[in-house]
Design an enzyme around this catalytic site. Structure first.
Site, PDB file in Angstrom:
ATOM      1  N   ILE A  87      15.526 -15.263   1.389  1.00  0.00           N
ATOM      2  CA  ILE A  87      16.384 -16.250   0.746  1.00  0.00           C
ATOM      3  C   ILE A  87      17.087 -17.065   1.822  1.00  0.00           C
ATOM      4  CG2 ILE A  87      18.290 -16.606  -0.854  1.00  0.00           C
ATOM      5  CD1 ILE A  87      17.597 -13.779  -1.974  1.00  0.00           C
ATOM      6  N   LYS A  88      16.824 -18.356   1.845  1.00  0.00           N
ATOM      7  CA  LYS A  88      17.412 -19.234   2.847  1.00  0.00           C
ATOM      8  C   LYS A  88      18.785 -19.709   2.367  1.00  0.00           C
ATOM      9  CE  LYS A  88      14.750 -22.190   4.917  1.00  0.00           C
ATOM     10  NZ  LYS A  88      13.810 -23.318   5.146  1.00  0.00           N
TER      11      LYS A  88
END
Length: 225
Positions: A87-88
């Site tokens: 998850i950025k």
């Protein structure tokens, strides 16, 4: 050294997956817009995973600005794509709070939009798996990207941390090389830079010369001699 593609173009991902040793694919809203992705976004990401296989990385960015929005985005991403997706999250205060929360949940996190050494250290402190300094954008701001990567890499080594530097935002191949030389353990590279790397005229000339010299010696291909 891990090499990732910064694209969501299915055809290109499939092509380079056949030719290169890819560690995975990264994405963000700007890339989605550039590649003209419409329709079911998560189905598109699932197609990417089918191309890459289950052992490769997929990095997907949250789009919210507040902690609550980012947390909700992350929950949706994990629900649709599984707990092994990266998850950025942007490296600002709300993002760092989100990273802390996600890591407590046992999720994988990539800290993005890193321009400064201080941001990188804060991302290390909250346990981000990957740190993504924006190399060319840093240079455009008058920031010594190579030196910052070197300093952060030394800190990772000194403290024995598991976090890795995933350098991003490259304008040319030389910047990719500089980031790796400076200590980046991974790079994510856009299609234009990858294509330029292998379209160098000298490479094509060398291959053509080999072919010409061979044909002067033999009339058949090597496999048929």
């Amino acid at each position: 050294m891990e090499f990732l593609l910064d694209t969501v173009n299915l055809e290109k991902i499939s092509y380079y997956n056949e030719h290169l040793s890819l560690a995975g694919v990264t994405s963000n809203p700007s890339i989605l817009k550039k590649d003209g992705i419409k329709g079911d976004l998560f189905e598109h990401f699932r197609k990417i995973r089918m191309i890459l296989g289950s052992d490769r990385q997929l990095h997907v960015q949250v789009t919210g600005c507040s902690f609550d929005e980012m947390e909700a985005d992350a929950k949706r991403i994990v629900t649709e794509l599984g707990n092994d997706v990266y998850i950025k999250v942007p490296t600002n205060l709300a993002g760092l709070k989100t990273m802390k929360s996600l890591k407590k949940q046992g999720l994988r996190v990539t800290a993005t939009a890193i321009y400064t050494e201080f941001q990188a250290y804060q991302a290390l402190n909250v346990g981000a798996d990957y740190l993504a300094p924006y190399y060319n954008r840093m240079l455009n701001q008058g920031i010594d990207a190579a030196q910052i990567i070197e300093n952060v890499a030394k800190r990772i080594g000194k403290e024995g941390l598991e976090s890795k530097i995933l350098a991003a935002s490259f304008h040319n191949v030389d910047q990719v090389n500089q980031a790796i030389r400076s200590g980046a353990q991974a790079v994510t590279v856009g299609l234009t830079v990858v294509e330029d790397a292998f379209e160098m005229p000298a490479i094509s000339k060398a291959i053509a010369d080999f072919k010409t010299d061979w044909e002067k010696l033999y009339s058949k291909d090597l496999a048929n001699l």
